[in-house]
Design an enzyme around this catalytic site. Structure first.
Site, PDB file in Angstrom:
ATOM      1  N   ASP A   9      10.817 -43.675  36.597  1.00 21.75           N
ATOM      2  CA  ASP A   9      11.751 -43.995  35.768  1.00 21.75           C
ATOM      3  C   ASP A   9      10.924 -43.953  34.787  1.00 21.75           C
ATOM      4  OD1 ASP A   9      13.800 -43.102  37.717  1.00 21.75           O
ATOM      5  OD2 ASP A   9      14.735 -45.896  37.131  1.00 21.75           O
ATOM      6  N   ASP A  51      16.569 -41.584  34.743  1.00 19.03           N
ATOM      7  CA  ASP A  51      17.838 -41.749  35.122  1.00 19.03           C
ATOM      8  C   ASP A  51      18.324 -41.191  34.083  1.00 19.03           C
ATOM      9  OD1 ASP A  51      18.307 -44.378  36.212  1.00 19.03           O
ATOM     10  OD2 ASP A  51      18.582 -45.503  34.639  1.00 19.03           O
ATOM     11  N   HIS A  53      22.202 -40.433  32.787  1.00 22.32           N
ATOM     12  CA  HIS A  53      23.574 -41.235  33.227  1.00 22.32           C
ATOM     13  C   HIS A  53      24.454 -40.714  31.774  1.00 22.32           C
ATOM     14  CE1 HIS A  53      22.051 -44.276  35.064  1.00 22.32           C
ATOM     15  NE2 HIS A  53      21.646 -44.768  34.303  1.00 22.32           N
ATOM     16  N   HIS A  62      28.204 -48.956  35.812  1.00 22.46           N
ATOM     17  CA  HIS A  62      26.736 -48.894  34.768  1.00 22.46           C
ATOM     18  C   HIS A  62      26.449 -49.845  33.634  1.00 22.46           C
ATOM     19  CE1 HIS A  62      22.332 -49.350  36.696  1.00 22.46           C
ATOM     20  NE2 HIS A  62      22.237 -48.358  35.632  1.00 22.46           N
ATOM     21  N   HIS A  76      21.462 -47.148  28.090  1.00 22.21           N
ATOM     22  CA  HIS A  76      20.519 -46.757  28.157  1.00 22.21           C
ATOM     23  C   HIS A  76      20.332 -44.869  29.410  1.00 22.21           C
ATOM     24  CE1 HIS A  76      21.101 -48.481  32.369  1.00 22.21           C
ATOM     25  NE2 HIS A  76      20.358 -47.173  32.232  1.00 22.21           N
ATOM     26  N   LYS A 101      19.007 -38.641  38.011  1.00 23.84           N
ATOM     27  CA  LYS A 101      19.740 -39.793  39.049  1.00 23.84           C
ATOM     28  C   LYS A 101      20.857 -40.847  37.930  1.00 23.84           C
ATOM     29  CE  LYS A 101      15.778 -43.655  39.701  1.00 23.84           C
ATOM     30  NZ  LYS A 101      16.730 -44.639  38.592  1.00 23.84           N
ATOM     31  N   CYS A 143      14.250 -50.302  39.795  1.00 23.76           N
ATOM     32  CA  CYS A 143      13.948 -48.280  40.707  1.00 23.76           C
ATOM     33  C   CYS A 143      12.737 -48.259  41.664  1.00 23.76           C
ATOM     34  CB  CYS A 143      13.977 -47.964  39.577  1.00 23.76           C
ATOM     35  SG  CYS A 143      15.558 -47.801  39.165  1.00 23.76           S
TER      36      CYS A 143
END
Length: 191
Positions: A9, A51, A53, A62, A76, A101, A143
């Site tokens: 990340d 990440d 999303h 989240h 984010h 992810k 993470c």
């Protein structure tokens, strides 16, 4: 024996100036780039996670308007935005696999992600006979911690390259490193 490198990340939203910027994030990006310049040939696999999303919804709880910064967070790393892209100080030329992810759900470990063709990290490690994993990235206390613990759980020998991680807070990062060492990870200050 094959060794893998995890780059967890290292994204714009997690480095200085990002939605959840971590102090030292830009330096981690540059440090990983230097490490790759010197050591990319030491790795059979180099896996970078992001990440990623969904733009709509709260991503399984989240995202929150009033986040608690433990289980809920401000918006984010929304897919296809600048915040979700890798930090410009990180060269991804040597990366062999990119993992996304958190698509619609909370996700901390890169083991929760998949490549664009649907492979999991566990599948990649098994397929390539990876025994040893070096872990770098952001954030040490979230993470990076989750990814390293999952690697240990999947039977890998894990080294945390401590000069190439940055955490949200000093106390929680120190606690995460202590937990990882207790779980069997090796803390390496000079790789």
């Amino acid at each position: 024996m094959t060794r893998a490198l995890f780059i967890v990340d290292v994204q714009n939203d997690f480095t200085e100036g990002g939605a959840l910027g971590v102090a030292g994030g830009d330096a981690v990006a540059e440090g990983i780039t230097a490490h790759l310049a010197a050591h990319a040939g030491d790795y059979g696999l180099i896996i970078a996670s992001r990440d990623w999303h969904d733009a709509e919804g709260d991503n399984g709880g989240h995202f929150a308007d009033e986040p608690d910064f433990a289980g809920t967070w401000p918006v984010h790393c929304v897919a296809e935005t600048a915040g979700a892209e890798y930090d410009p100080g990180l060269s991804t030329d040597a990366v062999t696999h990119h993992v996304k992810k958190g698509q619609g759900v909370p996700a901390y470990s890169l083991f929760e992600g998949v490549t664009d063709d649907g492979q999991t990290v566990a599948q990649l490690l098994d397929e390539h006979g990876v025994v040893d994993v070096d872990v770098t990235g952001i954030a040490t206390d979230y993470c990076v911690r989750a990814s390293a613990l999952d690697a240990i759980e999947h039977g890998r020998h894990v080294r945390i390259l401590t000069a190439l991680v940055a955490g949200v807070a000093a106390e929680s990062s120190e606690a995460a490193l202590a937990e990882l060492a207790h779980a069997g990870a090796e803390l390496v200050t000079d790789a």
